[in-house]
Write an enzyme that holds these catalytic residues in place. Structure first.
Site, PDB file in Angstrom:
ATOM      1  CG  LEU A  65      -2.552  -0.893   1.328  1.00  0.00           C
ATOM      2  CD1 LEU A  65      -2.733  -0.440   2.676  1.00  0.00           C
ATOM      3  CD2 LEU A  65      -2.969  -1.062   0.215  1.00  0.00           C
ATOM      4  N   PRO A  66       1.778   1.720  -0.975  1.00  0.00           N
ATOM      5  CG  PRO A  66       2.486   1.603  -3.164  1.00  0.00           C
ATOM      6  CD  PRO A  66       1.658   0.347  -2.283  1.00  0.00           C
ATOM      7  CG  HIS A  67       0.229   5.596   2.011  1.00  0.00           C
ATOM      8  ND1 HIS A  67       0.396   4.166   2.770  1.00  0.00           N
ATOM      9  CD2 HIS A  67       0.863   6.448   3.395  1.00  0.00           C
ATOM     10  CE1 HIS A  67       1.682   4.669   3.681  1.00  0.00           C
ATOM     11  NE2 HIS A  67       1.576   5.504   3.995  1.00  0.00           N
ATOM     12  CB  ALA A  68       2.967  10.117  -1.342  1.00  0.00           C
TER      13      ALA A  68
END
Length: 155
Positions: A65-68
């Site tokens: 769950l890469p997030h930014a």
């Protein structure tokens, strides 16, 4: 907030092999730039790498769950990248990752970002959904599975 509301068909990518975590994150950034209509994915990639430096977003069972948060983003949205071949991602269970659910939010929307992360985590924890996402053969099928997830969690 449900994950089917966050991902458009344009934000779903069935991708051939990548050979590294960085390339997988680049695929997520490229998909997000496409959704935003931006030619340059570099700022989104930088934001993903900055977040990843704090700790791996590989949550286990082949899912990340890469997030930014980024100033170029004006609303919470997500992209889904499914890889042909799982790659090492430093996940919590040390399993390679083949499903990346990338989440992006404006810097000012901390609550929305957290609600979206929680919804994604809840939905993607399902072994049944994971299996169906891995077996899907088109963007339309993947999108339908995510939207159907709304129905099943609402019931």
């Amino acid at each position: 907030m449900e994950i089917g509301d966050l991902v458009s068909r344009d934000g779903i990518v069935l991708r051939g092999s990548v050979s590294s975590k960085r390339q997988a994150l680049q695929a997520v950034a490229d998909a997000a730039a496409h959704v935003l209509g931006h030619a340059d994915a570099a700022p989104l990639m930088d934001a993903l790498m900055e977040r990843e430096a704090l700790g791996s977003t590989g949550v286990g069972s082949g899912v990340a769950l890469p997030h930014a948060r980024h100033r170029d983003v004006d609303h919470v949205f997500a992209v889904l990248v499914r890889l042909e071949t799982p790659i090492a991602f430093d996940a919590v269970d040390d399993r390679p990752v083949d499903i990346l659910f990338g989440l992006f939010a404006p810097p000012s929307d901390g609550a929305g970002h957290l609600r979206a992360l929680a919804a994604a985590s809840r939905a993607l924890r399902s072994p049944d959904l994971q299996q169906r996402l891995r077996q899907a053969d088109s963007r339309d099928t993947l999108h339908a599975l995510l939207v159907r997830q709304i129905v099943s969690t609402a019931a």
